[in-house]
Design a protein around this motif. Structure first.
Motif, PDB file in Angstrom:
ATOM      1  N   CYS A 189      -3.350   4.294   5.109  1.00 46.75           N
ATOM      2  CA  CYS A 189      -4.206   3.530   4.213  1.00 46.75           C
ATOM      3  C   CYS A 189      -4.319   2.111   4.749  1.00 46.75           C
ATOM      4  O   CYS A 189      -3.342   1.571   5.305  1.00 46.75           O
ATOM      5  N   LEU A 235       0.863  -1.166   0.000  1.00 48.51           N
ATOM      6  CA  LEU A 235       0.000   0.000   0.000  1.00 48.51           C
ATOM      7  C   LEU A 235       0.908   1.226   0.000  1.00 48.51           C
ATOM      8  O   LEU A 235       1.705   1.395   0.933  1.00 48.51           O
ATOM      9  N   VAL A 279      -2.892   0.260  -4.155  1.00 50.49           N
ATOM     10  CA  VAL A 279      -2.804  -1.054  -3.526  1.00 50.49           C
ATOM     11  C   VAL A 279      -2.403  -2.098  -4.561  1.00 50.49           C
ATOM     12  O   VAL A 279      -2.932  -2.103  -5.675  1.00 50.49           O
ATOM     13  N   CYS A 282      -3.986   6.280  -2.198  1.00 48.60           N
ATOM     14  CA  CYS A 282      -3.280   5.043  -1.827  1.00 48.60           C
ATOM     15  C   CYS A 282      -3.435   4.040  -2.952  1.00 48.60           C
ATOM     16  O   CYS A 282      -4.573   3.703  -3.329  1.00 48.60           O
ATOM     17  N   GLY A 339      -0.583   0.741   5.084  1.00 46.79           N
ATOM     18  CA  GLY A 339       0.456   1.512   4.437  1.00 46.79           C
ATOM     19  C   GLY A 339       1.435   2.049   5.469  1.00 46.79           C
ATOM     20  O   GLY A 339       1.292   1.805   6.669  1.00 46.79           O
TER      21      GLY A 339
END
Length: 122
Positions: free
Chosen positions: A95, A3, A23, A21, A113
């Protein structure tokens, strides 16, 4: 699972910021994604989530009406638009993926994250 957050920074009260963010490493469409925040010395708290399977959103009471979350499934990206920012929004924002909320309204997540700092000055 990775992330990668971006978009933190400093702003004056009343201003706006957008966090993003990206992913990777899992089936983005299958998960609830979103954001938490943490102030040093305090517990991490859930801010907002987006259920990709159900296309529904959730917000903490403290940010309802000021923050908007969105998810771009084509880009595996979750975005948090923050407006009318207040000094009490100052925190490190994380995130998260695979979020769930208990009946006690506690938020949890399995993937995180690295965090991005948001500072709101009075």
């Amino acid at each position: 699972v990775q992330l990668v957050e971006s978009g933190g920074g400093s702003v004056q009260a009343g201003g706006s910021l957008t966090l993003s963010c990206v992913v990777s490493g899992l089936a983005f469409d299958d998960y609830v994604v979103g954001w938490f925040r943490q102030v040093p010395g305090k517990e991490r708290e859930g801010v907002s989530s987006f259920s990709n399977p159900e296309a529904t959103t959730a917000y903490a009471d403290s940010v309802t009406g000021r923050f908007t979350i969105s998810s771009d499934r084509a880009k595996n990206t979750v975005t948090l638009q923050m407006s009318s920012l207040k000094p009490e929004d100052t925190a490190i924002y994380y995130c998260a993926v695979d979020i769930w909320v208990t009946y006690g309204r506690n938020w949890y997540a399995n993937y995180w994250g690295q965090g991005t700092r948001v500072t709101v000055s009075a």
